[in-house]
Enzyme design. Structure first.
Site, PDB file in Angstrom:
ATOM      1  N   GLU A 104      14.491 -10.777 -52.602  1.00 55.11           N
ATOM      2  CA  GLU A 104      14.059 -10.247 -53.902  1.00 55.11           C
ATOM      3  C   GLU A 104      13.917  -8.729 -53.870  1.00 55.11           C
ATOM      4  O   GLU A 104      14.204  -8.052 -54.848  1.00 55.11           O
ATOM      5  CB  GLU A 104      12.750 -10.917 -54.329  1.00 55.11           C
ATOM      6  N   GLU A 124      12.121 -20.629 -51.200  1.00 57.20           N
ATOM      7  CA  GLU A 124      10.739 -20.927 -51.578  1.00 57.20           C
ATOM      8  C   GLU A 124      10.496 -22.399 -51.875  1.00 57.20           C
ATOM      9  O   GLU A 124       9.410 -22.908 -51.638  1.00 57.20           O
ATOM     10  CB  GLU A 124      10.340 -20.064 -52.782  1.00 57.20           C
TER      11      GLU A 124
HETATM   12  N1  T1G Z   1       5.955 -14.864 -42.843  1.00 57.09           N
HETATM   13  C1  T1G Z   1       5.252 -14.776 -41.689  1.00 57.09           C
HETATM   14  N2  T1G Z   1       5.734 -15.150 -40.479  1.00 57.09           N
HETATM   15  C2  T1G Z   1       6.984 -15.638 -40.441  1.00 57.09           C
HETATM   16  C3  T1G Z   1       7.783 -15.766 -41.600  1.00 57.09           C
HETATM   17  C4  T1G Z   1       7.211 -15.346 -42.841  1.00 57.09           C
HETATM   18  N3  T1G Z   1       7.889 -15.396 -43.977  1.00 57.09           N
HETATM   19  N4  T1G Z   1       8.979 -16.295 -41.221  1.00 57.09           N
HETATM   20  C5  T1G Z   1       8.926 -16.468 -39.893  1.00 57.09           C
HETATM   21  N5  T1G Z   1       7.735 -16.095 -39.422  1.00 57.09           N
HETATM   22  C6  T1G Z   1       7.313 -16.103 -38.024  1.00 57.09           C
HETATM   23  C7  T1G Z   1       7.268 -17.504 -37.458  1.00 57.09           C
HETATM   24  O1  T1G Z   1       6.018 -18.108 -37.773  1.00 57.09           O
HETATM   25  C8  T1G Z   1       7.421 -17.214 -35.969  1.00 57.09           C
HETATM   26  O2  T1G Z   1       6.177 -16.699 -35.524  1.00 57.09           O
HETATM   27  C9  T1G Z   1       8.399 -16.049 -35.949  1.00 57.09           C
HETATM   28  O3  T1G Z   1       8.305 -15.435 -37.253  1.00 57.09           O
HETATM   29  C10 T1G Z   1       9.828 -16.470 -35.694  1.00 57.09           C
HETATM   30  O4  T1G Z   1      10.120 -17.475 -36.672  1.00 57.09           O
HETATM   31  C11 T1G Z   1       7.466 -13.850 -52.968  1.00 57.09           C
HETATM   32  C12 T1G Z   1       6.685 -16.119 -51.984  1.00 57.09           C
HETATM   33  C13 T1G Z   1      13.367 -16.088 -40.799  1.00 57.09           C
HETATM   34  C14 T1G Z   1      15.064 -17.924 -40.545  1.00 57.09           C
HETATM   35  O5  T1G Z   1      10.688 -19.078 -46.208  1.00 57.09           O
HETATM   36  O6  T1G Z   1      13.067 -19.436 -42.310  1.00 57.09           O
HETATM   37  O7  T1G Z   1       8.957 -14.895 -49.822  1.00 57.09           O
HETATM   38  O8  T1G Z   1       5.646 -18.429 -33.770  1.00 57.09           O
HETATM   39  O9  T1G Z   1      10.599 -19.284 -35.009  1.00 57.09           O
HETATM   40  O10 T1G Z   1      14.105 -19.680 -35.830  1.00 57.09           O
HETATM   41  O11 T1G Z   1       9.259 -15.158 -53.618  1.00 57.09           O
HETATM   42  O12 T1G Z   1      11.490 -17.941 -39.589  1.00 57.09           O
HETATM   43  O13 T1G Z   1       6.862 -16.320 -33.136  1.00 57.09           O
HETATM   44  O14 T1G Z   1       4.442 -16.224 -33.830  1.00 57.09           O
HETATM   45  O15 T1G Z   1      11.290 -19.514 -37.455  1.00 57.09           O
HETATM   46  O16 T1G Z   1      14.746 -17.206 -35.710  1.00 57.09           O
HETATM   47  C15 T1G Z   1      10.205 -17.058 -47.946  1.00 57.09           C
HETATM   48  C16 T1G Z   1      10.731 -18.468 -43.471  1.00 57.09           C
HETATM   49  C17 T1G Z   1       8.710 -16.892 -47.862  1.00 57.09           C
HETATM   50  C18 T1G Z   1      11.525 -17.674 -44.497  1.00 57.09           C
HETATM   51  C19 T1G Z   1      13.842 -17.015 -38.557  1.00 57.09           C
HETATM   52  N6  T1G Z   1      10.769 -16.883 -46.636  1.00 57.09           N
HETATM   53  N7  T1G Z   1      11.185 -18.160 -42.149  1.00 57.09           N
HETATM   54  O17 T1G Z   1      14.011 -18.235 -37.873  1.00 57.09           O
HETATM   55  O18 T1G Z   1      12.427 -17.832 -35.927  1.00 57.09           O
HETATM   56  S1  T1G Z   1       7.966 -17.179 -49.414  1.00 57.09           S
HETATM   57  C20 T1G Z   1      10.951 -17.952 -45.859  1.00 57.09           C
HETATM   58  C21 T1G Z   1      12.331 -18.718 -41.665  1.00 57.09           C
HETATM   59  C22 T1G Z   1       8.420 -15.842 -50.306  1.00 57.09           C
HETATM   60  C23 T1G Z   1       8.575 -14.703 -52.478  1.00 57.09           C
HETATM   61  C24 T1G Z   1       8.111 -15.918 -51.756  1.00 57.09           C
HETATM   62  C25 T1G Z   1      12.638 -18.405 -40.235  1.00 57.09           C
HETATM   63  C26 T1G Z   1      13.731 -17.343 -40.060  1.00 57.09           C
HETATM   64  P1  T1G Z   1       5.756 -16.934 -33.965  1.00 57.09           P
HETATM   65  P2  T1G Z   1      11.101 -18.659 -36.263  1.00 57.09           P
HETATM   66  P3  T1G Z   1      13.900 -18.277 -36.259  1.00 57.09           P
END
Ligand code: T1G
Length: 682
Positions: A104, A124
């Site tokens: 976004e 999301e």
């Molecule tokens: N926020 C905080 N921590 C996150 C995070 C996030 N969005 N995504 C990953 N982490 C942390 C995860 O907990 C782990 O921490 C480390 O990063 C590595 O993640 C306003 C409201 C990006 C594809 O849904 O899909 O934006 O255990 O093991 O396999 O509209 O993480 O190492 O301490 O998964 O390489 C939308 C979620 C949020 C993406 C990487 N975004 N993340 O995968 O590593 S809602 C998502 C993923 C939002 C807006 C809305 C995956 C990844 P630790 P990982 P990976």
């Protein structure tokens, strides 16, 4: 290095975000971005602005760890409003996985330059949310309604090539992303240099949205967010941008507070937390797995082999004869051909993967394998014989794994002189599709073997959960309790279709009887034949045995609990058998309410889950939730049996379990001591 910094390169301002591990849009990032954008926007030297991220990815989204906490300004929507007021060209230089709020931010830029390996998406819905920073309003303006609905309701990312095709990406960079983005920014024609997506408009016939609701009705059944996405995108075609943003924001706030989103966010973190094992961390050595042997070319063995072939690991598949081995290759080829026909893989990938498959009938030929997984008949003697042979031929340091669903792996390991190398790798059928891998450690399994199993799980794109040894481990031990209650409810008078419908409406992908017909009723009948009557409730499975005796084994025989011809209809014999069995066991038939069916099925899982935790078989509640969401399709919008129990209230669960202890007897309904303790502390 500060989390957000800016430097001026001649006439281009480069703002860099550096917030490991995934540049989540935390408060510090939002504040820093707001600050640096304001500074460069008012800097006369600056003609254009490039936003880039350090580390492995462009912003991967809002900081999920902030959800549920009091909002802290600037919020992401506030930041977007500021970005939309920028009067200089804004270019996003993107790499990695720009997801959710990260995408976004990029959509709020005027242009997007992507590294060729970039993926972008709005996932999301996987968190029970809709995009909350303009995604539902900007994306349809950029790529049209249908493409936007596909991306946002599906929650799946698209690659850079598709992004160019849809008009999301303005340029691909195969070399130096930042330099390419700076060059692109400099090349912008002055008259078209500020191209706000929010200034675009999008129109669509209103019936498109009703059609789309029908299109996703099956796969999104029970979920709120995907249907809310459709509402928000519809608004984008009917209202001015600002009103659309307000609508999106309101709906986002509703969903953030919803039990569904809390459940789905719980599972997001639970799936990652499952890999965190006390005493095992990144410093624990792992064994390289560059070659795999699979013993047994049945459905499970072939599915297991495919997991490794898919990631380029050579597999030797051993069968008892060359005919059986050839049949296994044909099974694998057929699965691959189906994937090619569905566009899920290319012909070239099919040929490469099959070239990595070797067949054998000689154990000696497995001596070079780093990992050997048996998927032979579920019989202890057969498995111990296999492990004795493996012990004789496997090279030192080879990991010896069993795919057993129930059996005592300590006993299996006793057939070898290297129990520390033995582990359970329990795949779920179909093994090449189901995402769960239950990793079962024995009393002797070494830490580096466990760490290796978790590393291989990530490599073959499975989610691993650690279990100790008990009959059925976490998954099947709990599932058999659910099956027990279903069987008893049927004897007590609940109909097969009623029970299936109640649990389908609860959110399970299918009712237990339908699942039994699909898997084969005879599998469970054979497994229980080896158990003592003390280990299970024979009443609950009496109908199963009678059906199998009459040749009704399930779909594979054309009939089971249901008849499978042109349609799926109830097998009329089932009710008669149930009445006979009820009489045999002295069970009085009655009308059973839907509520009792749901309570007994769900609370049987919850009570057994807490017993499994008490015994140390599972490490934490969230692990059990991952097992049930990924292994059995427990509805993600309910978070798994243990999360759902906390949602219901542990005191409430305990009260109902005690109720069933009174009506059903203490044998299966004695409350878990841990549950009693936790309920008291609630
Ligand atoms: N926020 C905080 N921590 C996150 C995070 C996030 N969005 N995504 C990953 N982490 C942390 C995860 O907990 C782990 O921490 C480390 O990063 C590595 O993640 C306003 C409201 C990006 C594809 O849904 O899909 O934006 O255990 O093991 O396999 O509209 O993480 O190492 O301490 O998964 O390489 C939308 C979620 C949020 C993406 C990487 N975004 N993340 O995968 O590593 S809602 C998502 C993923 C939002 C807006 C809305 C995956 C990844 P630790 P990982 P990976």
């Amino acid at each position: 290095m500060p989390i957000v910094s800016a430097d001026i390169r001649d006439d281009i301002a480069v703002i860099t975000i550096d917030n490991p591990p995934v540049n989540a849009l935390s408060l510090a990032v939002r504040s820093g971005l707001s600050r640096e954008l304001a500074l460069v926007n008012s800097d006369d030297r600056v003609e254009a602005i490039v936003i880039v991220c350090a580390g492995r990815t462009f912003c991967a989204g809002a900081d999920i760890s902030e959800f549920g906490k009091p909002p802290m300004d600037p919020s992401l929507p506030d930041l977007m409003t500021e970005m939309d007021a920028i009067e200089k060209p804004l270019v996003a230089a993107m790499h990695g996985t720009a997801l959710g709020g990260g995408f976004e931010v990029a959509l709020c830029c005027h242009y997007r330059v992507m590294d060729t390996g970039t993926k972008v998406g709005l996932p999301e819905v996987n968190l029970g949310l809709i995009p909350g920073a303009g995604g539902t309003q900007r994306l349809p303006r950029l790529i049209g309604v249908n493409a936007a609905l596909d991306m946002i309701t599906g929650g799946k990312p698209i690659d850079a090539r598709k992004a160019v095709e849809l008009g999301v990406a303005d340029m691909l960079s195969a070399d130096d992303l930042l330099e390419d983005a700076i060059m692109f920014a400099r090349s912008l024609p002055p008259q078209d240099s500020v191209r706000r997506v929010s200034d675009l408009t999008v129109h669509a016939d209103s019936e498109i949205f009703d059609i789309y609701k029908q299109k996703i009705a099956k796969r999104a059944r029970g979920f709120l967010a995907p249907f809310t996405v459709i509402e928000a995108v519809k608004i984008a075609t009917e209202m001015p941008f600002e009103e659309g943003i307000d609508f999106e924001r309101e709906k986002f706030k509703e969903l953030v507070a919803s039990p569904q989103s809390k459940a789905q966010r719980h599972l997001f973190f639970a799936e990652r937390a499952a890999a965190k094992i006390p005493g095992i961390d990144r410093s624990t050595p792992t064994r390289a797995i560059n070659s795999v042997a699979v013993i047994g070319g049945g459905i499970m063995g072939c599915g297991i082999a495919i997991n490794f072939l898919n990631v380029g690991v050579p597999v030797t598949l051993l069968e008892v004869s060359s005919e059986a081995a050839d049949a296994a290759r044909e099974k694998i080829s057929k699965i691959y051909r189906s994937s090619v026909s569905k566009g899920r893989m290319t012909e070239e990938e099919l040929l490469t993967n099959l070239a990595n498959l070797s067949l054998s009938t000689e154990y000696e030929e497995l001596s070079g394998a780093d990992l050997i997984i048996e998927a032979v008949f579920e019989d202890m003697d057969v498995k111990k014989d296999v492990f004795a042979k493996l012990n004789a031929v496997a090279k030192p340091g080879a990991i010896l794994a069993t795919n057993t669903s129930f059996l005592d792996i300590n006993d299996i390991a006793s057939a070898t002189s290297r129990p520390e190398d033995v582990i359970g790798l329990h795949f779920f059928s179909p093994a090449h599709i189901m995402p769960l891998l239950e990793v079962v450690r024995t009393g002797d399994t070494s830490d580096d073997v466990i760490a290796s199993a978790f590393a291989l799980a990530k490599n073959i794109r499975k989610t691993p959960v650690l279990s100790g040894v008990c009959y059925g481990f976490i998954a099947n031990r709990m599932s058999s309790c659910y099956g027990r209650e279903v069987g008893l409810l049927q004897l007590e008078g609940a109909g097969v279709e009623q029970i299936d419908q109640v649990m389908y409406d609860f959110g399970m992908p299918m009712g237990m009887f339908t699942m039994l017909d699909m898997a084969g009723i005879d599998i469970g009948v054979m497994a229980r034949a080896k158990l003592s009557k003390d280990d299970y409730d024979e009443r609950a499975f009496a109908v199963h045995g009678a059906l199998v005796e009459r040749g009704h084994k399930g779909q594979k025989s054309g009939s089971g609990f249901y008849i499978y011809d042109d349609d799926k209809t109830l097998n009329s014999e089932v009710e008669t058998i149930a009445e006979e069995m009820a009489e045999k066991f002295g069970i009085e038939r009655r009308t059973v309410s839907d509520q009792e069916i749901e309570e007994r099925c769900v609370l049987a899982l919850v009570n057994e889950g807490y017993k499994i935790l008490e015994e140390g078989i599972a490490l934490k509640e969230s692990d059990i939730d991952v097992v049930f969401a990924l292994g059995f399709g427990f509805p993600r919008y309910k978070g798994g049996p243990m999360h759902y129990a906390r949602h219901l209230g542990l005191k409430n669960c305990l009260k109902n379990i005690e109720k069933y202890a009174n009506t059903q007897g203490e044998r299966w309904w004695t409350p878990s001591a841990l549950l009693v303790k936790l309920a008291a502390e609630e």
